[in-house]
Design a protein around this motif. Sequence first.
Motif, PDB file in Angstrom:
ATOM      1  N   UNK A 149     -17.332 -26.905 -21.154  1.00 47.01           N
ATOM      2  CA  UNK A 149     -18.761 -27.160 -21.367  1.00 47.01           C
ATOM      3  C   UNK A 149     -19.645 -26.337 -20.440  1.00 47.01           C
ATOM      4  N   UNK A 150     -19.214 -26.141 -19.199  1.00 46.57           N
ATOM      5  CA  UNK A 150     -19.997 -25.319 -18.270  1.00 46.57           C
ATOM      6  C   UNK A 150     -20.023 -23.860 -18.707  1.00 46.57           C
ATOM      7  N   UNK A 151     -18.886 -23.346 -19.155  1.00 47.65           N
ATOM      8  CA  UNK A 151     -18.838 -21.955 -19.630  1.00 47.65           C
ATOM      9  C   UNK A 151     -19.685 -21.781 -20.880  1.00 47.65           C
ATOM     10  N   UNK A 152     -19.617 -22.752 -21.783  1.00 51.93           N
ATOM     11  CA  UNK A 152     -20.418 -22.680 -22.998  1.00 51.93           C
ATOM     12  C   UNK A 152     -21.914 -22.784 -22.686  1.00 51.93           C
ATOM     13  N   UNK A 153     -22.273 -23.652 -21.755  1.00 58.04           N
ATOM     14  CA  UNK A 153     -23.679 -23.783 -21.360  1.00 58.04           C
ATOM     15  C   UNK A 153     -24.195 -22.477 -20.763  1.00 58.04           C
ATOM     16  N   UNK A 154     -23.364 -21.803 -19.987  1.00 54.54           N
ATOM     17  CA  UNK A 154     -23.756 -20.510 -19.417  1.00 54.54           C
ATOM     18  C   UNK A 154     -23.951 -19.480 -20.525  1.00 54.54           C
ATOM     19  N   UNK A 155     -23.059 -19.481 -21.503  1.00 55.03           N
ATOM     20  CA  UNK A 155     -23.192 -18.571 -22.653  1.00 55.03           C
ATOM     21  C   UNK A 155     -24.495 -18.850 -23.403  1.00 55.03           C
TER      22      UNK A 155
ATOM     23  N   UNK B 297      -6.160 -26.456 -20.688  1.00 56.40           N
ATOM     24  CA  UNK B 297      -6.712 -27.817 -20.641  1.00 56.40           C
ATOM     25  C   UNK B 297      -8.217 -27.842 -20.892  1.00 56.40           C
ATOM     26  N   UNK B 298      -8.843 -26.683 -20.911  1.00 57.28           N
ATOM     27  CA  UNK B 298     -10.297 -26.607 -21.098  1.00 57.28           C
ATOM     28  C   UNK B 298     -10.616 -26.700 -22.590  1.00 57.28           C
ATOM     29  N   UNK B 299     -11.013 -27.844 -23.010  1.00 60.08           N
ATOM     30  CA  UNK B 299     -11.379 -28.111 -24.399  1.00 60.08           C
ATOM     31  C   UNK B 299     -12.822 -28.606 -24.423  1.00 60.08           C
ATOM     32  N   UNK B 300     -13.471 -28.577 -25.590  1.00 59.30           N
ATOM     33  CA  UNK B 300     -14.823 -29.153 -25.656  1.00 59.30           C
ATOM     34  C   UNK B 300     -14.820 -30.571 -25.092  1.00 59.30           C
ATOM     35  N   UNK B 301     -15.792 -30.825 -24.229  1.00 64.73           N
ATOM     36  CA  UNK B 301     -15.878 -32.128 -23.572  1.00 64.73           C
ATOM     37  C   UNK B 301     -15.382 -32.105 -22.139  1.00 64.73           C
ATOM     38  N   UNK B 302     -14.669 -31.027 -21.761  1.00 67.65           N
ATOM     39  CA  UNK B 302     -14.231 -30.897 -20.365  1.00 67.65           C
ATOM     40  C   UNK B 302     -15.259 -30.042 -19.627  1.00 67.65           C
ATOM     41  N   UNK B 303     -15.325 -30.248 -18.326  1.00 68.15           N
ATOM     42  CA  UNK B 303     -16.314 -29.531 -17.512  1.00 68.15           C
ATOM     43  C   UNK B 303     -16.104 -28.016 -17.587  1.00 68.15           C
TER      44      UNK B 303
ATOM     45  N   UNK C 116     -14.058 -13.922 -25.204  1.00 69.74           N
ATOM     46  CA  UNK C 116     -13.153 -13.522 -24.122  1.00 69.74           C
ATOM     47  C   UNK C 116     -13.108 -14.584 -23.033  1.00 69.74           C
ATOM     48  N   UNK C 117     -14.273 -15.102 -22.670  1.00 72.96           N
ATOM     49  CA  UNK C 117     -14.347 -16.151 -21.647  1.00 72.96           C
ATOM     50  C   UNK C 117     -13.600 -17.394 -22.110  1.00 72.96           C
ATOM     51  N   UNK C 118     -13.849 -17.798 -23.339  1.00 71.32           N
ATOM     52  CA  UNK C 118     -13.198 -18.998 -23.891  1.00 71.32           C
ATOM     53  C   UNK C 118     -11.678 -18.836 -23.903  1.00 71.32           C
ATOM     54  N   UNK C 119     -11.230 -17.648 -24.309  1.00 70.56           N
ATOM     55  CA  UNK C 119      -9.789 -17.408 -24.360  1.00 70.56           C
ATOM     56  C   UNK C 119      -9.150 -17.353 -22.971  1.00 70.56           C
TER      57      UNK C 119
ATOM     58  N   UNK D 187     -29.773 -28.373 -23.149  1.00 74.27           N
ATOM     59  CA  UNK D 187     -29.730 -28.919 -24.509  1.00 74.27           C
ATOM     60  C   UNK D 187     -30.550 -28.056 -25.456  1.00 74.27           C
ATOM     61  N   UNK D 188     -31.702 -27.583 -24.986  1.00 73.69           N
ATOM     62  CA  UNK D 188     -32.531 -26.672 -25.790  1.00 73.69           C
ATOM     63  C   UNK D 188     -31.741 -25.422 -26.161  1.00 73.69           C
ATOM     64  N   UNK D 189     -31.049 -24.860 -25.183  1.00 71.42           N
ATOM     65  CA  UNK D 189     -30.258 -23.649 -25.413  1.00 71.42           C
ATOM     66  C   UNK D 189     -29.168 -23.901 -26.458  1.00 71.42           C
TER      67      UNK D 189
END
Length: 170
Positions: free
Chosen positions: A116-122, A107-113, A99-102, A37-39
């Motif tokens: 959200x996991x890829x974004x958290x890693x970023x 089916x991977x939209x905000x709110x899906x694992x 690139x990762x998001x694309x 959450x801090x990140x």
Amino acid sequence: MRDSQKILDAWDAYSDEHTDLDGWPHDDHAYGMRKSQRDADTAEAFELLRYGARHLLATAETQLTRLPENTVQSRWVYQLGVLHTALDRLDELHEQWLLTRDALPATAKPGTADFDDALAEHHAESWSYLDDWATHGKALREINTAARKAPSPLIPTLALAPARRTAARK
């Protein structure tokens, strides 16, 4: 930058309260969630600054070259270098995130694992560079303040004119 500092201060307080004397978290999962959450909060706070950051750096560098030597803090050049390096790295990480998001499934939209996991890693990869901005970004304000207070070469300084004596009438 102020928001980032508040986020960092809140994190430090949380970390102090939720770790043992050796710095190990009491609850790894809760600690990891709070760190994530801090990140994310730090990344969001920086977004307000992201698109103008290069202009701010260029302005500060220009101002720094025009300041009288006796008003320049020696750390400012170092801090501007840290900010440049951090911004370059943040730009690279942002491109990698796009690139990762694309490449995520449709089916991977905000709110899906997956998303959200890829974004958290970023965000985790970006955090130390965002922290550099939170820590050293104050140099931009300091340089600007010094530049605004510095005498302008465009305004001539007034020299005191010698007092004129006029002959008294008799």
